[in-house]
Design a protein around this motif. Sequence first.
Motif, PDB file in Angstrom:
ATOM      1  N   TRP A  90      52.602  27.874  54.004  1.00  0.00           N
ATOM      2  CA  TRP A  90      53.406  26.314  54.485  1.00  0.00           C
ATOM      3  C   TRP A  90      52.811  27.241  56.373  1.00  0.00           C
ATOM      4  O   TRP A  90      52.875  26.704  57.544  1.00  0.00           O
ATOM      5  N   TYR A  91      53.008  28.197  56.325  1.00  0.00           N
ATOM      6  CA  TYR A  91      52.884  28.972  58.028  1.00  0.00           C
ATOM      7  C   TYR A  91      51.289  28.949  58.027  1.00  0.00           C
ATOM      8  O   TYR A  91      50.713  28.784  58.561  1.00  0.00           O
ATOM      9  N   SER A  96      42.278  26.915  56.054  1.00  0.00           N
ATOM     10  CA  SER A  96      41.892  26.488  55.311  1.00  0.00           C
ATOM     11  C   SER A  96      42.576  27.204  54.335  1.00  0.00           C
ATOM     12  O   SER A  96      42.738  27.094  52.539  1.00  0.00           O
ATOM     13  N   LYS A  97      42.643  28.525  54.542  1.00  0.00           N
ATOM     14  CA  LYS A  97      43.879  29.752  52.720  1.00  0.00           C
ATOM     15  C   LYS A  97      45.072  29.434  53.366  1.00  0.00           C
ATOM     16  O   LYS A  97      45.125  29.576  52.130  1.00  0.00           O
ATOM     17  N   GLY A  98      45.849  28.648  53.565  1.00  0.00           N
ATOM     18  CA  GLY A  98      46.981  28.270  53.899  1.00  0.00           C
ATOM     19  C   GLY A  98      46.809  25.967  52.765  1.00  0.00           C
ATOM     20  O   GLY A  98      47.469  27.011  51.698  1.00  0.00           O
ATOM     21  N   ALA A 102      48.401  27.430  48.804  1.00  0.00           N
ATOM     22  CA  ALA A 102      49.129  25.971  48.351  1.00  0.00           C
ATOM     23  C   ALA A 102      48.463  25.405  46.716  1.00  0.00           C
ATOM     24  O   ALA A 102      48.825  25.289  45.821  1.00  0.00           O
ATOM     25  N   ALA A 103      47.223  24.796  46.763  1.00  0.00           N
ATOM     26  CA  ALA A 103      46.498  24.846  45.305  1.00  0.00           C
ATOM     27  C   ALA A 103      46.778  26.027  44.380  1.00  0.00           C
ATOM     28  O   ALA A 103      46.720  25.782  42.895  1.00  0.00           O
ATOM     29  N   LEU A 179      55.390  20.919  49.600  1.00  0.00           N
ATOM     30  CA  LEU A 179      54.483  21.445  49.768  1.00  0.00           C
ATOM     31  C   LEU A 179      52.730  20.953  49.190  1.00  0.00           C
ATOM     32  O   LEU A 179      51.865  20.546  50.663  1.00  0.00           O
ATOM     33  N   GLN A 180      52.796  20.900  48.341  1.00  0.00           N
ATOM     34  CA  GLN A 180      51.032  20.997  47.706  1.00  0.00           C
ATOM     35  C   GLN A 180      51.050  19.584  48.270  1.00  0.00           C
ATOM     36  O   GLN A 180      49.705  19.112  49.177  1.00  0.00           O
TER      37      GLN A 180
END
Length: 190
Positions: A90-91, A96-98, A102-103, A179-180
């Motif tokens: 979320w943060y 791209s790392k977020g 999530a993936a 979130l995803q």
Amino acid sequence: MLRHLSLGMNLLAIVLFVPGIVLPMFALKSEMGAWFGQGRLTAALVDKELSILQTVQELWQDDRLLVAALIFFFSVAIPVVKTLLVSLAWYWHKLSKGQTLAAWIAAIGKWSMADVFVVAIFLAVLSTDHAETTTTQAVNLFGLRIDFEISSATLSTLGPGFYYFVGYCLLSLAASQLLQFSLARQQGHR
């Protein structure tokens, strides 16, 4: 908006998680009784309430280390790590790392259902609710026959920890899915 909703759901899930692992998940009472003539003897065999953490501790002390470790891993460690990862995703939503995180959370989502499996184990334990057995016995003592009945009864009930933990499981799963979805939609708008 969906991303913020997922964070709120994730935080609420953690609020439910803490009492879910600390409060009693179930209560188990078992007693045995013997009846002969007008007399009656009863004895409590088991009378305990256990939370997830108490169950892990008791299993560990009884040298059932594998079961204790599995319950701890899937009911305590994985949920904490998953919640931290959802919060980090979320943060880092614009990085791209977020999205990668999530993936990855979605990929391990199947494993996060193990906490639901633990609840199912508790339900299986609780299926013994009101299990009762009665046998009739006879003893010959100095030519005198004494008939008596021996019975045992088991009563199990759900504790408040069960409901908190189920609430945590459902909210946590919904928060990670939301979130995803939110991050995938955000990525699609770029």
